[in-house]
Design an enzyme around this catalytic site. Sequence first.
Site, mmCIF file in Angstrom:
data_model
loop_
_atom_site.group_PDB
_atom_site.id
_atom_site.type_symbol
_atom_site.label_atom_id
_atom_site.label_comp_id
_atom_site.label_asym_id
_atom_site.label_seq_id
_atom_site.Cartn_x
_atom_site.Cartn_y
_atom_site.Cartn_z
ATOM 1 N N TRP A 44 0.861 -1.178 0.000
ATOM 2 C CA TRP A 44 0.000 0.000 0.000
ATOM 3 C C TRP A 44 0.902 1.233 0.000
ATOM 4 O O TRP A 44 1.792 1.369 0.835
ATOM 5 C CB TRP A 44 -0.895 -0.038 1.233
ATOM 6 C CG TRP A 44 -1.836 1.107 1.389
ATOM 7 C CD1 TRP A 44 -2.699 1.603 0.455
ATOM 8 C CD2 TRP A 44 -2.027 1.905 2.567
ATOM 9 N NE1 TRP A 44 -3.421 2.661 0.978
ATOM 10 C CE2 TRP A 44 -3.021 2.871 2.268
ATOM 11 C CE3 TRP A 44 -1.455 1.897 3.842
ATOM 12 C CZ2 TRP A 44 -3.461 3.808 3.199
ATOM 13 C CZ3 TRP A 44 -1.894 2.825 4.762
ATOM 14 C CH2 TRP A 44 -2.880 3.768 4.445
ATOM 15 N N ASP A 88 0.569 -4.923 9.927
ATOM 16 C CA ASP A 88 -0.546 -4.016 9.635
ATOM 17 C C ASP A 88 -1.728 -4.845 9.158
ATOM 18 O O ASP A 88 -1.700 -5.405 8.061
ATOM 19 C CB ASP A 88 -0.125 -3.005 8.564
ATOM 20 C CG ASP A 88 -1.219 -1.987 8.269
ATOM 21 O OD1 ASP A 88 -2.069 -1.751 9.154
ATOM 22 O OD2 ASP A 88 -1.226 -1.423 7.167
ATOM 23 N N LYS A 119 -12.884 -1.217 7.497
ATOM 24 C CA LYS A 119 -13.519 -2.178 6.592
ATOM 25 C C LYS A 119 -14.448 -3.123 7.326
ATOM 26 O O LYS A 119 -15.599 -3.297 6.946
ATOM 27 C CB LYS A 119 -12.460 -2.996 5.846
ATOM 28 C CG LYS A 119 -11.859 -2.293 4.630
ATOM 29 C CD LYS A 119 -10.896 -1.205 5.011
ATOM 30 C CE LYS A 119 -10.254 -0.563 3.780
ATOM 31 N NZ LYS A 119 -9.346 0.536 4.146
#
Length: 398
Positions: free
Chosen positions: A130, A211, A246
């Site tokens: 990311w 993460d 999410k």
Amino acid sequence: MFERVEFYAGDPILGLMVEFANDSNPNKVNLGVGVYYDEDGVLPVLECVKTAEQRIANPISARPYLPMEGLPGHRKGCQNLLFGKDAPVLQQNRVATVATIGGSGALKVGADFINTWFPQSKCYVSDPTWGNHIAIFEGSGVEVGKYPYYDKATGTVKFEELIAFFNTLNKNDVVLLHPCCHNPTGVDLTQAQWDELLQVVQQRELIPFMDIAYQGFGSDMDSDAYAIRKAVDMGLPLFVSNSFSKNLSLYGERVGGLSVVCPNEEEANRVFGQLKFTVRRIYSSPPSHGGRIVDIVMNDDELYEQWVGEVYGMRDRIKAMRLKLKSVLEAKVPGRDFDYLTTQNGMFSFTGLTPEQVERLKAEFGIYMVSNSRMCVAGLNSSNIDYVANAMAEVLKD
């Protein structure tokens, strides 16, 4: 006085949202931003969240500043989810956890802490990762490098290269790892590979920073945390950033947490104090509303079970979209292997399209995805999947 300030071109993923909003194509499909949409193409409000919202609103109460570390129930919810409710490491009070402004805030607090207390450490991220991982750590003054990860030719992990690279790193170098649902590739390590990788991390005395933004979207809540819990069982020091954006569909509430696993309670207390000090220097204290939702849902047995069921419903819908896309593409583009679509995990898929093919999808069909070919599978539904699959087949055949 600002004449030397450089122009910021904007974030490429967020920029796609602007382009998508301005596109007049009635069939346009947004597969760029990492957001879960339901079968109707709507951002859902989970039923467990609705119940929590009702409790917060009845009665409507004052909104005082929270402590620097956030609500106790928010922090407890993070710990139980990541490490397991009855985990010895929690009973031993060896985990320092602070509530943060989303997963990004957790990464920022962790990066600042590392730069302060391990100033010689370099951070290594997967290739690819990311994009904001790099920006956040570099913005905190930490030098960032990349480790081998994704093999475009096979659609798998370059595991032998990854292991060899980790064996060249220095003590206290930080390795940023994705415990599940790798962003952007969707390609995860197996549990056996995690076991081998963490052995190298232990031998080289590296600092793992995990993460986890999609817990529950891969296999299940516990399996998705396998790497985290294995590292704890091995006695490794460990940073974990987690997000509820999410899996609670609380994107705009910016709810996350940073947990640091320490060798003993005394060190955990000192780390906890420095994490609070780091928070104080950046944003002083986290927002309360999202934290209260996390507190209610994570610490109410009935709501927690309802939440897990809702997350698994989202997970299963994504898996169904992967299967449907694969079947249509196999029929439209015979002779090409699309198995990767169903072996990848989570919201994202590396489609293997070239930047030119991605641009053509956008220009001719109004289908938006990141130029590196990352597709947000959660943007697919029964109304648009045939359109998307046919368009992908069209650009792949040429």
